[in-house]
Design an enzyme around this catalytic site. Structure first.
Site, short mmCIF file in Angstrom:
data_model
loop_
_atom_site.label_atom_id
_atom_site.label_comp_id
_atom_site.label_asym_id
_atom_site.label_seq_id
_atom_site.Cartn_x
_atom_site.Cartn_y
_atom_site.Cartn_z
N ASP A 104 0.86 -1.19 0.00
CA ASP A 104 0.00 0.00 0.00
C ASP A 104 0.89 1.24 0.00
O ASP A 104 1.87 1.31 0.76
CB ASP A 104 -0.92 -0.02 1.23
CG ASP A 104 -2.06 0.97 1.10
OD1 ASP A 104 -3.22 0.55 1.05
OD2 ASP A 104 -1.77 2.20 1.05
N ASN A 112 -12.79 -3.02 2.51
CA ASN A 112 -13.74 -1.91 2.60
C ASN A 112 -14.68 -1.99 1.41
O ASN A 112 -14.25 -2.26 0.28
CB ASN A 112 -12.99 -0.57 2.59
CG ASN A 112 -12.08 -0.43 3.79
OD1 ASN A 112 -12.39 -0.92 4.88
ND2 ASN A 112 -10.94 0.22 3.60
N GLN A 114 -14.54 2.49 1.13
CA GLN A 114 -13.84 2.09 -0.10
C GLN A 114 -13.51 3.32 -0.93
O GLN A 114 -14.37 4.17 -1.17
CB GLN A 114 -14.69 1.12 -0.91
CG GLN A 114 -13.95 0.56 -2.12
CD GLN A 114 -14.73 -0.53 -2.85
OE1 GLN A 114 -15.88 -0.82 -2.52
NE2 GLN A 114 -14.09 -1.13 -3.83
N VAL A 132 -10.81 2.93 -3.66
CA VAL A 132 -10.46 2.38 -4.97
C VAL A 132 -11.45 1.27 -5.31
O VAL A 132 -11.56 0.27 -4.58
CB VAL A 132 -9.01 1.84 -4.97
CG1 VAL A 132 -8.70 1.21 -6.32
CG2 VAL A 132 -8.03 2.96 -4.66
N HIS A 157 -10.06 -5.25 -3.29
CA HIS A 157 -8.72 -5.49 -2.73
C HIS A 157 -8.85 -5.85 -1.27
O HIS A 157 -9.74 -5.38 -0.55
CB HIS A 157 -7.83 -4.26 -2.91
CG HIS A 157 -8.45 -2.99 -2.42
ND1 HIS A 157 -9.39 -2.30 -3.13
CD2 HIS A 157 -8.25 -2.29 -1.28
CE1 HIS A 157 -9.76 -1.23 -2.46
NE2 HIS A 157 -9.09 -1.20 -1.32
N HIS A 198 -6.91 -5.76 2.27
CA HIS A 198 -5.81 -5.16 3.02
C HIS A 198 -5.21 -6.24 3.91
O HIS A 198 -5.90 -6.78 4.79
CB HIS A 198 -6.30 -4.01 3.91
CG HIS A 198 -6.85 -2.83 3.16
ND1 HIS A 198 -6.11 -1.68 2.97
CD2 HIS A 198 -8.04 -2.62 2.57
CE1 HIS A 198 -6.84 -0.80 2.29
NE2 HIS A 198 -8.02 -1.35 2.04
P1 AMP Z 1 -9.75 1.41 0.22
O1 AMP Z 1 -10.07 2.58 1.11
O2 AMP Z 1 -10.08 0.10 0.86
O3 AMP Z 1 -10.36 1.56 -1.16
O4 AMP Z 1 -8.18 1.40 0.10
C1 AMP Z 1 -7.48 1.85 -1.01
C2 AMP Z 1 -6.03 1.72 -0.66
O5 AMP Z 1 -5.29 1.80 -1.85
C3 AMP Z 1 -5.53 2.82 0.27
O6 AMP Z 1 -4.99 2.23 1.45
C4 AMP Z 1 -4.46 3.52 -0.56
O7 AMP Z 1 -3.36 3.93 0.22
C5 AMP Z 1 -4.08 2.45 -1.57
N1 AMP Z 1 -3.58 2.94 -2.85
C6 AMP Z 1 -4.14 3.84 -3.67
N2 AMP Z 1 -3.41 4.02 -4.77
C7 AMP Z 1 -2.34 3.18 -4.65
C8 AMP Z 1 -1.21 2.90 -5.46
N3 AMP Z 1 -1.01 3.52 -6.63
N4 AMP Z 1 -0.32 1.98 -5.02
C9 AMP Z 1 -0.50 1.37 -3.84
N5 AMP Z 1 -1.55 1.59 -3.03
C10 AMP Z 1 -2.45 2.49 -3.42
#
Ligand code: AMP
Ligand code: ZN
Length: 134
Positions: free
Chosen positions: A51, A108, A115, A117, A121, A123
């Site tokens: 991350d 998430n 959420q 992204v 995914h 974590h």
């Molecule tokens: P979520 O809130 O569950 O959608 O988590 C998205 C996660 O993606 C967050 O912890 C971000 O820090 C991580 N993230 C976003 N862009 C990138 C990236 N380019 N490379 C690695 N992690 C990322």
């Protein structure tokens, strides 16, 4: 397109071909090696990478290579792929030395689920937790 550092992530339509469109998804771009990431594991179906804003000493994201927007979009056809993600979590736990100490695997889902992204995914967090999760 605003950066994720703003806390807002936008999906963007980048191509519209014959009757279809391609969604510009940051995790699909990492999987396609169009965006750099610190890759921890990869096979034909799953990728895991660090991350970019870690919330724990070890914070790895496990993603299916096939784009699925969220848990809310899952179908029965995704069952094996999602199972593979958990097997990668087990593997990370073993290779990183947390099999016995333990770790967290969390997802998430949707706006109120935190959420950001919209590519499913998991974590994987381990070590001293820093306010990640309940
Ligand atoms: P979520 O809130 O569950 O959608 O988590 C998205 C996660 O993606 C967050 O912890 C971000 O820090 C991580 N993230 C976003 N862009 C990138 C990236 N380019 N490379 C690695 N992690 C990322
Ligand atoms: Zn994607």
């Amino acid at each position: 397109m605003r950066g994720i550092s703003s806390g807002v992530y936008y999906r963007r339509i980048i191509a519209a071909g014959s009757g279809g469109s391609v969604i510009d998804c940051v995790f699909c771009r990492i999987i396609a090696r169009q965006t750099a990431a610190d890759i921890e594991y990869e096979d034909a179906h799953v990728m895991a990478f660090k991350d970019i804003y870690p919330k724990a000493p070890v914070h790895v994201l496990i993603v299916p290579k096939r784009h699925i927007a969220s848990i809310a979009e899952l179908t029965d056809d995704d069952a094996e792929l999602i199972g593979r993600c958990f097997l990668v979590a087990r593997r990370l736990g073993e290779t990183k030395g947390f099999a016995d100490k333990g770790y967290r695997v969390s997802v998430n889902t949707g706006p109120e689920g935190g959420q950001v992204v919209y590519h499913v995914h998991f974590h994987f967090t381990a070590g001293r937790q820093r306010g990640h999760g309940a």
